[in-house]
Design a protein around this motif. Structure first.
Motif, PDB file in Angstrom:
ATOM      1  N   PHE A 151       0.848  -1.185   0.000  1.00  0.00           N
ATOM      2  CA  PHE A 151       0.000   0.000   0.000  1.00  0.00           C
ATOM      3  C   PHE A 151       0.887   1.239   0.000  1.00  0.00           C
ATOM      4  N   ASP A 152       0.322   2.354  -0.396  1.00  0.00           N
ATOM      5  CA  ASP A 152       1.061   3.608  -0.477  1.00  0.00           C
ATOM      6  C   ASP A 152       0.813   4.419   0.791  1.00  0.00           C
ATOM      7  N   PRO A 153       1.830   4.591   1.651  1.00  0.00           N
ATOM      8  CA  PRO A 153       1.622   5.345   2.892  1.00  0.00           C
ATOM      9  C   PRO A 153       1.123   6.764   2.675  1.00  0.00           C
ATOM     10  N   ASP A 154       1.421   7.345   1.513  1.00  0.00           N
ATOM     11  CA  ASP A 154       0.991   8.724   1.255  1.00  0.00           C
ATOM     12  C   ASP A 154      -0.530   8.856   1.234  1.00  0.00           C
ATOM     13  N   THR A 155      -1.243   7.740   0.956  1.00  0.00           N
ATOM     14  CA  THR A 155      -2.707   7.811   0.919  1.00  0.00           C
ATOM     15  C   THR A 155      -3.310   8.018   2.308  1.00  0.00           C
ATOM     16  N   LEU A 156      -2.499   7.836   3.358  1.00  0.00           N
ATOM     17  CA  LEU A 156      -2.994   7.983   4.729  1.00  0.00           C
ATOM     18  C   LEU A 156      -2.712   9.355   5.313  1.00  0.00           C
ATOM     19  N   GLU A 157      -2.083  10.216   4.550  1.00  0.00           N
ATOM     20  CA  GLU A 157      -1.646  11.507   5.072  1.00  0.00           C
ATOM     21  C   GLU A 157      -2.807  12.268   5.713  1.00  0.00           C
ATOM     22  N   GLY A 158      -2.608  12.663   6.956  1.00  0.00           N
ATOM     23  CA  GLY A 158      -3.609  13.458   7.662  1.00  0.00           C
ATOM     24  C   GLY A 158      -4.694  12.660   8.349  1.00  0.00           C
ATOM     25  N   THR A 159      -4.776  11.340   8.117  1.00  0.00           N
ATOM     26  CA  THR A 159      -5.862  10.549   8.696  1.00  0.00           C
ATOM     27  C   THR A 159      -5.369   9.459   9.639  1.00  0.00           C
ATOM     28  N   ALA A 160      -4.069   9.189   9.640  1.00  0.00           N
ATOM     29  CA  ALA A 160      -3.561   8.078  10.453  1.00  0.00           C
ATOM     30  C   ALA A 160      -2.143   8.374  10.902  1.00  0.00           C
ATOM     31  N   ASP A 161      -1.730   7.680  11.961  1.00  0.00           N
ATOM     32  CA  ASP A 161      -0.357   7.743  12.445  1.00  0.00           C
ATOM     33  C   ASP A 161       0.326   6.419  12.115  1.00  0.00           C
ATOM     34  N   MET A 162       1.595   6.496  11.705  1.00  0.00           N
ATOM     35  CA  MET A 162       2.329   5.294  11.319  1.00  0.00           C
ATOM     36  C   MET A 162       3.559   5.139  12.207  1.00  0.00           C
ATOM     37  N   LEU A 163       3.729   3.939  12.754  1.00  0.00           N
ATOM     38  CA  LEU A 163       4.884   3.611  13.574  1.00  0.00           C
ATOM     39  C   LEU A 163       5.734   2.590  12.830  1.00  0.00           C
ATOM     40  N   PHE A 164       6.972   2.937  12.522  1.00  0.00           N
ATOM     41  CA  PHE A 164       7.863   2.008  11.843  1.00  0.00           C
ATOM     42  C   PHE A 164       8.218   0.866  12.786  1.00  0.00           C
ATOM     43  N   LEU A 165       8.112  -0.385  12.285  1.00  0.00           N
ATOM     44  CA  LEU A 165       8.427  -1.553  13.101  1.00  0.00           C
ATOM     45  C   LEU A 165       9.744  -2.207  12.692  1.00  0.00           C
ATOM     46  N   CYS A 166       9.940  -2.462  11.401  1.00  0.00           N
ATOM     47  CA  CYS A 166      11.163  -3.125  10.962  1.00  0.00           C
ATOM     48  C   CYS A 166      11.259  -3.088   9.442  1.00  0.00           C
ATOM     49  N   ARG A 167      12.457  -3.419   8.947  1.00  0.00           N
ATOM     50  CA  ARG A 167      12.649  -3.642   7.522  1.00  0.00           C
ATOM     51  C   ARG A 167      12.702  -5.141   7.273  1.00  0.00           C
ATOM     52  N   ASP A 168      12.110  -5.564   6.171  1.00  0.00           N
ATOM     53  CA  ASP A 168      12.025  -6.979   5.835  1.00  0.00           C
ATOM     54  C   ASP A 168      12.628  -7.177   4.445  1.00  0.00           C
ATOM     55  N   GLN A 169      13.692  -7.968   4.356  1.00  0.00           N
ATOM     56  CA  GLN A 169      14.376  -8.170   3.079  1.00  0.00           C
ATOM     57  C   GLN A 169      13.644  -9.217   2.238  1.00  0.00           C
ATOM     58  N   LEU A 170      13.706  -9.067   0.914  1.00  0.00           N
ATOM     59  CA  LEU A 170      13.117 -10.038  -0.006  1.00  0.00           C
ATOM     60  C   LEU A 170      14.165 -11.061  -0.428  1.00  0.00           C
ATOM     61  N   PHE A 171      13.710 -12.325  -0.557  1.00  0.00           N
ATOM     62  CA  PHE A 171      14.598 -13.437  -0.889  1.00  0.00           C
ATOM     63  C   PHE A 171      14.031 -14.260  -2.042  1.00  0.00           C
ATOM     64  N   VAL A 172      14.929 -14.921  -2.749  1.00  0.00           N
ATOM     65  CA  VAL A 172      14.546 -15.858  -3.803  1.00  0.00           C
ATOM     66  C   VAL A 172      14.517 -17.254  -3.196  1.00  0.00           C
ATOM     67  N   LEU A 173      13.446 -17.993  -3.459  1.00  0.00           N
ATOM     68  CA  LEU A 173      13.323 -19.384  -3.017  1.00  0.00           C
ATOM     69  C   LEU A 173      13.565 -20.299  -4.198  1.00  0.00           C
ATOM     70  N   LEU A 174      14.481 -21.249  -4.020  1.00  0.00           N
ATOM     71  CA  LEU A 174      14.818 -22.213  -5.063  1.00  0.00           C
ATOM     72  C   LEU A 174      14.672 -23.635  -4.513  1.00  0.00           C
ATOM     73  N   PRO A 175      14.329 -24.581  -5.361  1.00  0.00           N
ATOM     74  CA  PRO A 175      14.363 -25.983  -4.907  1.00  0.00           C
ATOM     75  C   PRO A 175      15.801 -26.434  -4.685  1.00  0.00           C
ATOM     76  N   ALA A 176      15.992 -27.406  -3.813  1.00  0.00           N
ATOM     77  CA  ALA A 176      17.331 -27.939  -3.569  1.00  0.00           C
ATOM     78  C   ALA A 176      17.933 -28.450  -4.879  1.00  0.00           C
ATOM     79  N   GLY A 177      19.210 -28.173  -5.099  1.00  0.00           N
ATOM     80  CA  GLY A 177      19.886 -28.626  -6.307  1.00  0.00           C
ATOM     81  C   GLY A 177      19.651 -27.753  -7.520  1.00  0.00           C
ATOM     82  N   HIS A 178      19.008 -26.608  -7.365  1.00  0.00           N
ATOM     83  CA  HIS A 178      18.750 -25.717  -8.497  1.00  0.00           C
ATOM     84  C   HIS A 178      20.067 -25.192  -9.073  1.00  0.00           C
TER      85      HIS A 178
END
Length: 302
Positions: A151-178
């Motif tokens: 979602f786009d946080p800018d759409t909440l401007e003026g209507t909600a408060d946002m608390l940063f919790l953490c950063r989550d990295q993206l990973f590639v999943l491969l089958p064993a032996g790929h």
């Protein structure tokens, strides 16, 4: 004007069908129609008009919804003021969250809150970020946990408060032996000839991954759509597919899968969202504080 009827009209402005409003409010479609008809009798002017299978608001209905937004905001502000004066962490609280957060750090937060505040009753519901934000706006959720890919946080401007919790990295999943299993990191371009399985619990996340592939010149061939992490894992484990998933979802991926960082390093930010000003409410403040403590600090994988 009756508060519940105003809320019904407000929901109708967002969901556009009587059936969707009925599901949201836990009443029948005929009851929704009755509430709107009674509200029209109260104000003396048509508020809705039929459009095919849906319903749209008349200019009067749209104007009334704007007033309803302010009315409900003032009521919530009054509740927050009283709760702050009482300084009691108790009552019901509803968390709407994306599945990856629900299956990782939120249960630990709920367990600790039950110990620290035994009179606080928390109900967690998993839903996509857009649906969660809609629930927050409709007063059907008190806190939403969502990421900035879905979602786009800018759409909440003026209507909600946002608390940063953490950063989550993206990973590639491969089958064993790929064939790419020995690579230290994997670029999207290296996956152009693969079959993909994608988690569609958040349609926005799925669209973002597909768009990232298109941006570098290929359309991913998808042979599995699922709103279950387990199904995506099973497809990858069987050698049918590869996938790109966030670190929060990879708690129990098993030894038969290979997990590699996506290159360049790609992250999403996880936020706890509450209605503007409600963080002063002791119960909401307590939950936000515990969510921040329970969220993982480092989601990188070697």
């Amino acid at each position: 004007m009756d508060f519940f009827r105003l809320r019904t009209l407000r929901e109708l402005s967002r969901r556009e069908t009587m059936a969707a409003v009925a599901d949201a409010l836990g009443i029948s479609s005929s009851a929704v129609s009755q509430q709107i008809a009674q509200l029209e009798d109260e104000v003396g002017i048509p508020l809705v008009q039929r459009r095919g299978r849906g319903v749209t608001l008349t200019p009067a209905g749209q104007r009334l919804v704007l007033h309803a937004d302010r009315i409900f905001a003032v009521v919530e502000e009054a509740k927050t003021d009283i709760a702050e004066l009482q300084n009691i962490v108790a009552g019901d609280l509803r968390i709407a969250t994306q599945p990856s957060s629900a299956s990782s750090f939120i249960p630990a937060a709920m367990r600790q809150l039950a110990i620290d505040h035994p009179h606080l009753d928390i109900v967690m519901t998993t839903m996509g970020p857009a649906e969660g934000v809609a629930a927050l706006r409709a007063w059907q959720a008190d806190i939403v946990v969502a990421d900035d890919i879905s979602f786009d946080p800018d759409t909440l401007e003026g209507t909600a408060d946002m608390l940063f919790l953490c950063r989550d990295q993206l990973f590639v999943l491969l089958p064993a032996g790929h064939r790419l299993g020995s690579e230290p990191v994997i670029e999207l371009a290296q996956l152009r000839d693969e079959h993909w399985a994608l988690d569609v619990a958040s349609s926005a996340y799925c669209r973002a991954i597909r768009q990232a592939c298109r941006d570098i010149g290929f359309e991913p061939v998808i042979n599995g759509f699922s709103d279950s992490f387990e199904v995506v894992f099973a497809l990858v484990e069987a050698g049918c597919s590869i996938s790109v998933m966030p670190g929060l979802a990879l708690r129990d991926f098993g030894e038969s899968l290979t997990v590699k960082p996506l290159a360049p390093s790609t992250y999403r930010s996880i936020y706890a969202i509450s209605r503007r000003g409600e963080a002063r409410n002791p119960k909401i403040a307590a939950v936000l504080d515990q969510l921040a403590k329970s969220a993982p600090r480092d989601l990188n994988r070697s």
